[in-house]
Design an enzyme around this catalytic site. Sequence first.
Site, mmCIF file in Angstrom:
data_model
loop_
_atom_site.group_PDB
_atom_site.id
_atom_site.type_symbol
_atom_site.label_atom_id
_atom_site.label_comp_id
_atom_site.label_asym_id
_atom_site.label_seq_id
_atom_site.Cartn_x
_atom_site.Cartn_y
_atom_site.Cartn_z
ATOM 1 C CG ASP A 100 -26.257 11.735 22.454
ATOM 2 O OD1 ASP A 100 -25.717 12.019 23.536
ATOM 3 O OD2 ASP A 100 -26.669 10.588 22.176
ATOM 4 C CE1 TYR B 31 -27.093 4.676 21.232
ATOM 5 C CE2 TYR B 31 -26.633 6.954 20.643
ATOM 6 C CZ TYR B 31 -27.151 6.031 21.527
ATOM 7 O OH TYR B 31 -27.736 6.467 22.676
ATOM 8 C CE LYS C 237 -25.395 8.581 24.933
ATOM 9 N NZ LYS C 237 -25.410 8.799 23.455
ATOM 10 C CG HIS D 82 -24.377 3.828 26.419
ATOM 11 N ND1 HIS D 82 -24.218 3.624 25.074
ATOM 12 C CD2 HIS D 82 -25.655 4.255 26.569
ATOM 13 C CE1 HIS D 82 -25.345 3.912 24.437
ATOM 14 N NE2 HIS D 82 -26.230 4.281 25.323
#
Length: 271
Positions: free
Chosen positions: A43, A48, A73, A106
């Site tokens: 994931d 990120y 996402k 997200h």
Amino acid sequence: MEPITIADADVPALGFGTAGMDTDEERYDAISAALDAGYRHIDTAQMYDSESAVGAAIADSGLDREELFVTTKLDGGNRDHEAVVDSTYESLTRLDTDYVDLLLIHMPDQEPSHEETLDAMNELVSEDVVKHIGVSNFSVEETKNAIEHSSAPILTNQVEYSLAERQDDLLSFCIDQGVMLTAYSPIKLGDRLEDDVVQETADTHGKTPRQVAIRWLLQQPYVSTIPRSSNPEHVRENFDVFDFELTDEEMRRLFATEGDLDDALASKLGL
């Protein structure tokens, strides 16, 4: 590991999360350790900064792409139709792959409308560069609206869910609708790690409280989870949860550490 079969997808129930790591080296090493340990569900997210590390670790792992289930996402600023499409192709480049298995919205609180975002995501599904779509941090009502609007099934709602952060209403809804609930921060448990019930259950099975917390999630229908760690020992520990099973009584006692379990949900959980 038995997968969760949902919306024509076989999703490994236990995945590896990649949020909250500071450097590319830390991300790459953690993801590589996860793949070595046996994780096949990874994931990530545009926000990120871990997509490139995911792509590099997968490329260096020697695993076939088809063996893996990769989720990313959309960043909050990539929600209009053009940005959804363009940013997803940029994610594919960073991930060094022709497709992602799952693309999520997200957060629910950004403009433009979810409908515009979902329309673009459905377009990507039709182009076969996204296999499945879903949402993250959505309420029951927001998830319901996404299901009603999207022509492609909403595969999952990814939310914080753990022994210390129950999501009973959402879990009940997801079970009814055949939507997977993906639990992030499954071992962000605070004082639950020292709870007598959790510790006694861990001692019974020769496991750690963290492993009990992950196993508790995996034994719930339609629930997957994505623990994260940059410590290789913890990465392996979090994966070592398939050689024991909690009894129904243990499951009920663990639920009770965060309050009463509604009879209707208990029935849906087989408890």
